[in-house]
Scaffold this motif. Structure first.
Motif, PDB file in Angstrom:
ATOM      1  N   MET A  76     -11.208  -7.387  -6.040  1.00 18.52           N
ATOM      2  CA  MET A  76     -11.184  -6.718  -6.887  1.00 18.52           C
ATOM      3  C   MET A  76     -10.194  -7.037  -8.146  1.00 18.52           C
ATOM      4  SD  MET A  76     -12.789  -4.102  -5.432  1.00 18.52           S
ATOM      5  CE  MET A  76     -12.502  -2.620  -6.345  1.00 18.52           C
ATOM      6  N   LYS A  77      -9.240  -7.699  -7.897  1.00 21.07           N
ATOM      7  CA  LYS A  77      -8.547  -8.228  -8.997  1.00 21.07           C
ATOM      8  C   LYS A  77      -9.248  -9.120  -9.715  1.00 21.07           C
ATOM      9  CE  LYS A  77      -4.052  -6.748  -7.044  1.00 21.07           C
ATOM     10  NZ  LYS A  77      -2.727  -7.392  -6.594  1.00 21.07           N
ATOM     11  N   GLY A  78     -10.162  -9.750  -9.021  1.00 19.12           N
ATOM     12  CA  GLY A  78     -10.954 -10.916  -9.806  1.00 19.12           C
ATOM     13  C   GLY A  78     -12.138 -10.331 -10.626  1.00 19.12           C
ATOM     14  N   ARG A  79     -12.283  -9.260 -10.760  1.00 20.37           N
ATOM     15  CA  ARG A  79     -13.253  -8.678 -11.435  1.00 20.37           C
ATOM     16  C   ARG A  79     -12.789  -7.959 -12.853  1.00 20.37           C
ATOM     17  NH1 ARG A  79     -15.189 -11.259  -8.435  1.00 20.37           N
ATOM     18  NH2 ARG A  79     -16.845 -11.274  -6.754  1.00 20.37           N
ATOM     19  N   ARG A  80     -13.652  -7.929 -13.627  1.00 22.24           N
ATOM     20  CA  ARG A  80     -13.244  -7.219 -15.004  1.00 22.24           C
ATOM     21  C   ARG A  80     -13.679  -5.865 -14.849  1.00 22.24           C
ATOM     22  NH1 ARG A  80     -15.155  -8.776 -19.975  1.00 22.24           N
ATOM     23  NH2 ARG A  80     -13.572  -7.577 -20.947  1.00 22.24           N
ATOM     24  N   TRP A  81     -12.590  -4.609 -15.084  1.00 21.23           N
ATOM     25  CA  TRP A  81     -13.002  -3.529 -14.688  1.00 21.23           C
ATOM     26  C   TRP A  81     -13.060  -2.700 -15.940  1.00 21.23           C
ATOM     27  CZ3 TRP A  81     -15.502  -2.405 -10.427  1.00 21.23           C
ATOM     28  CH2 TRP A  81     -15.478  -3.338  -9.304  1.00 21.23           C
ATOM     29  N   ASP A  82     -12.623  -3.279 -17.260  1.00 22.31           N
ATOM     30  CA  ASP A  82     -12.702  -2.521 -18.325  1.00 22.31           C
ATOM     31  C   ASP A  82     -14.219  -2.208 -18.641  1.00 22.31           C
ATOM     32  OD1 ASP A  82     -10.032  -3.426 -18.546  1.00 22.31           O
ATOM     33  OD2 ASP A  82     -10.508  -5.073 -20.099  1.00 22.31           O
ATOM     34  N   GLY A  83     -14.054  -0.817 -19.082  1.00 21.06           N
ATOM     35  CA  GLY A  83     -15.266  -0.160 -19.703  1.00 21.06           C
ATOM     36  C   GLY A  83     -16.098   0.214 -18.444  1.00 21.06           C
ATOM     37  N   ILE A  84     -15.520   0.199 -17.309  1.00 23.12           N
ATOM     38  CA  ILE A  84     -16.433   0.551 -16.320  1.00 23.12           C
ATOM     39  C   ILE A  84     -16.024   1.712 -15.244  1.00 23.12           C
ATOM     40  CG2 ILE A  84     -17.279  -0.208 -13.836  1.00 23.12           C
ATOM     41  CD1 ILE A  84     -17.085  -3.135 -14.762  1.00 23.12           C
ATOM     42  N   SER A  85     -16.785   2.662 -14.968  1.00 25.95           N
ATOM     43  CA  SER A  85     -16.284   3.980 -14.405  1.00 25.95           C
ATOM     44  C   SER A  85     -17.114   4.136 -13.263  1.00 25.95           C
ATOM     45  CB  SER A  85     -16.026   5.134 -15.178  1.00 25.95           C
ATOM     46  OG  SER A  85     -17.427   5.657 -15.450  1.00 25.95           O
ATOM     47  N   LEU A  86     -16.879   4.544 -12.101  1.00 23.51           N
ATOM     48  CA  LEU A  86     -17.391   4.530 -10.711  1.00 23.51           C
ATOM     49  C   LEU A  86     -17.198   6.175 -10.403  1.00 23.51           C
ATOM     50  CD1 LEU A  86     -19.128   3.401  -8.290  1.00 23.51           C
ATOM     51  CD2 LEU A  86     -16.699   2.630  -7.648  1.00 23.51           C
ATOM     52  N   GLU A  87     -18.260   6.657 -10.210  1.00 23.89           N
ATOM     53  CA  GLU A  87     -18.387   8.107  -9.557  1.00 23.89           C
ATOM     54  C   GLU A  87     -19.234   8.168  -8.425  1.00 23.89           C
ATOM     55  OE1 GLU A  87     -19.597  11.028 -12.534  1.00 23.89           O
ATOM     56  OE2 GLU A  87     -18.583   9.798 -14.130  1.00 23.89           O
ATOM     57  N   TRP A  88     -18.763   8.910  -7.218  1.00 25.27           N
ATOM     58  CA  TRP A  88     -19.514   9.116  -6.037  1.00 25.27           C
ATOM     59  C   TRP A  88     -19.042  10.485  -5.387  1.00 25.27           C
ATOM     60  CZ3 TRP A  88     -15.348   5.785  -6.381  1.00 25.27           C
ATOM     61  CH2 TRP A  88     -14.322   6.007  -5.286  1.00 25.27           C
ATOM     62  N   ALA A  89     -19.941  10.666  -4.605  1.00 20.54           N
ATOM     63  CA  ALA A  89     -19.474  11.956  -3.638  1.00 20.54           C
ATOM     64  C   ALA A  89     -20.363  11.978  -2.524  1.00 20.54           C
ATOM     65  CB  ALA A  89     -19.829  13.302  -4.483  1.00 20.54           C
TER      66      ALA A  89
END
Length: 143
Positions: A76-89
């Protein structure tokens, strides 16, 4: 004679306890899923996965198994998460009769926003296996 009358009551009570464990487990897992999703939005995807992963959790990403919480955090730390959102249900939840394992599945949406503000949405399905921990909390063991 007493045993003949008591046996149905005992069996009925045991069935009620199992049903209660299952029902309670379902509610707890749905609450854990909701808290997981909220934390992903408020604190970030990496923080949420770190908090909700069991020590022996396994993730399948791009046909690669990532085994153990430490390996998951490194991934997880090795990935770029800037500008990414995750939604789930979750759309469905079930729990074992003993109330220690459960699973959910449903749909997720990942939104990628580039530096110009253009958004791209991708959708898919997820399956998560949850395990009740010694402290009573639910953590995922498979994602």
């Amino acid at each position: 004679m007493f045993i003949l009358f008591a046996l149905p009551i005992i069996i009925s009570c045991q069935a009620q306890r199992k049903l209660s464990r299952v029902s309670q487990g379902k509610q707890e897992i749905m609450a854990a899923e909701a808290a997981f999703a909220r934390m992903s939005e408020s604190d970030g995807i990496t923080a949420a996965f770190s908090h909700f992963a069991a020590e022996d959790a396994v993730m399948d990403r791009n046909n690669e198994l990532i085994k153990g919480k430490e390996a998951i955090m490194a991934y997880m730390k090795g990935r770029r998460w800037d500008g990414i959102s995750l939604e789930w249900a979750p759309e469905y939840v079930d729990v074992s009769q003993c109330g220690t394992l459960g699973y959910t599945y449903g749909k997720y949406t990942i939104t990628l926003t580039d530096s110009l503000g253009k958004q791209e949405r991708r959708q898919g399905t997820f399956q998560t296996i949850w395990k009740r921990q010694a402290d009573g909390n639910w953590k995922f063991v498979w994602d």
